[in-house]
Design a protein around this motif. Structure first.
Motif, short mmCIF file in Angstrom:
data_model
loop_
_atom_site.label_atom_id
_atom_site.label_comp_id
_atom_site.label_asym_id
_atom_site.label_seq_id
_atom_site.Cartn_x
_atom_site.Cartn_y
_atom_site.Cartn_z
N UNK A 1 0.85 -1.19 0.00
CA UNK A 1 0.00 0.00 0.00
C UNK A 1 0.89 1.24 0.00
N UNK A 2 0.58 2.16 -0.89
CA UNK A 2 1.37 3.38 -1.01
C UNK A 2 0.96 4.43 0.00
N UNK A 3 1.51 5.59 -0.17
CA UNK A 3 1.11 6.72 0.66
C UNK A 3 -0.32 7.08 0.33
N UNK A 4 -1.02 7.73 1.23
CA UNK A 4 -2.45 8.01 1.06
C UNK A 4 -2.74 8.72 -0.26
N UNK A 5 -1.90 9.69 -0.62
CA UNK A 5 -2.17 10.47 -1.84
C UNK A 5 -1.94 9.64 -3.09
N UNK A 6 -1.00 8.70 -3.06
CA UNK A 6 -0.80 7.83 -4.20
C UNK A 6 -2.03 6.96 -4.42
N UNK A 7 -2.57 6.43 -3.32
CA UNK A 7 -3.78 5.61 -3.41
C UNK A 7 -4.98 6.44 -3.85
N UNK A 8 -5.14 7.64 -3.28
CA UNK A 8 -6.31 8.47 -3.58
C UNK A 8 -6.31 8.93 -5.03
N UNK A 9 -5.20 9.46 -5.51
CA UNK A 9 -5.16 9.96 -6.88
C UNK A 9 -5.17 8.84 -7.92
N UNK A 10 -4.90 7.62 -7.50
CA UNK A 10 -4.99 6.47 -8.40
C UNK A 10 -6.36 5.82 -8.35
N UNK A 11 -7.20 6.28 -7.45
CA UNK A 11 -8.52 5.68 -7.26
C UNK A 11 -9.50 6.11 -8.35
#
Length: 106
Positions: A1-11
């Motif tokens: 799991x990446x950093x929160x922003x990596x996950x959010x912007x990839x969502x």
């Protein structure tokens, strides 16, 4: 799991949540910026954290020399697929805003 922003912007949810941020929104901000900043067509404009490319494309359509970059591969994919007519291979690239390295000097 990446950093929160990596996950959010990839969502897939990111574009859904911000669907109101469309081309009209981009045009309104462009008009505001144009009133305050004397942009010249010869300026090189870097659209940092360009997301799906709304501003990159708008500025390119207005005749500016512009390149956009973003960390999110899904958002860059959206930008490229939505704006194929702009020779997007040269309009968008992937980079981290915190560590972007550019080869061209202005």
């Amino acid at each position: 799991m990446g950093k929160w922003f990596e996950d959010w912007f990839a969502s897939d949810l990111y574009l859904e949540v911000y669907k109101h941020r469309d081309e009209t929104d981009a045009l309104n901000l462009f008009k505001l910026i144009s009133k305050t900043i004397p942009l010249k067509k010869t300026n090189l404009i870097l659209d940092a954290a360009c997301g799906a490319g709304r501003y990159t494309v708008l500025l390119k359509e207005k005749g500016f020399n512009v390149v956009g970059f973003d960390l999110s591969l899904p958002l860059l994919k959206t930008a490229r697929s939505n704006y194929l007519e702009l020779d997007n291979q040269h309009q968008f690239f992937r980079a981290d805003l915190r560590e972007v390295q550019l080869k061209k000097e202005i």
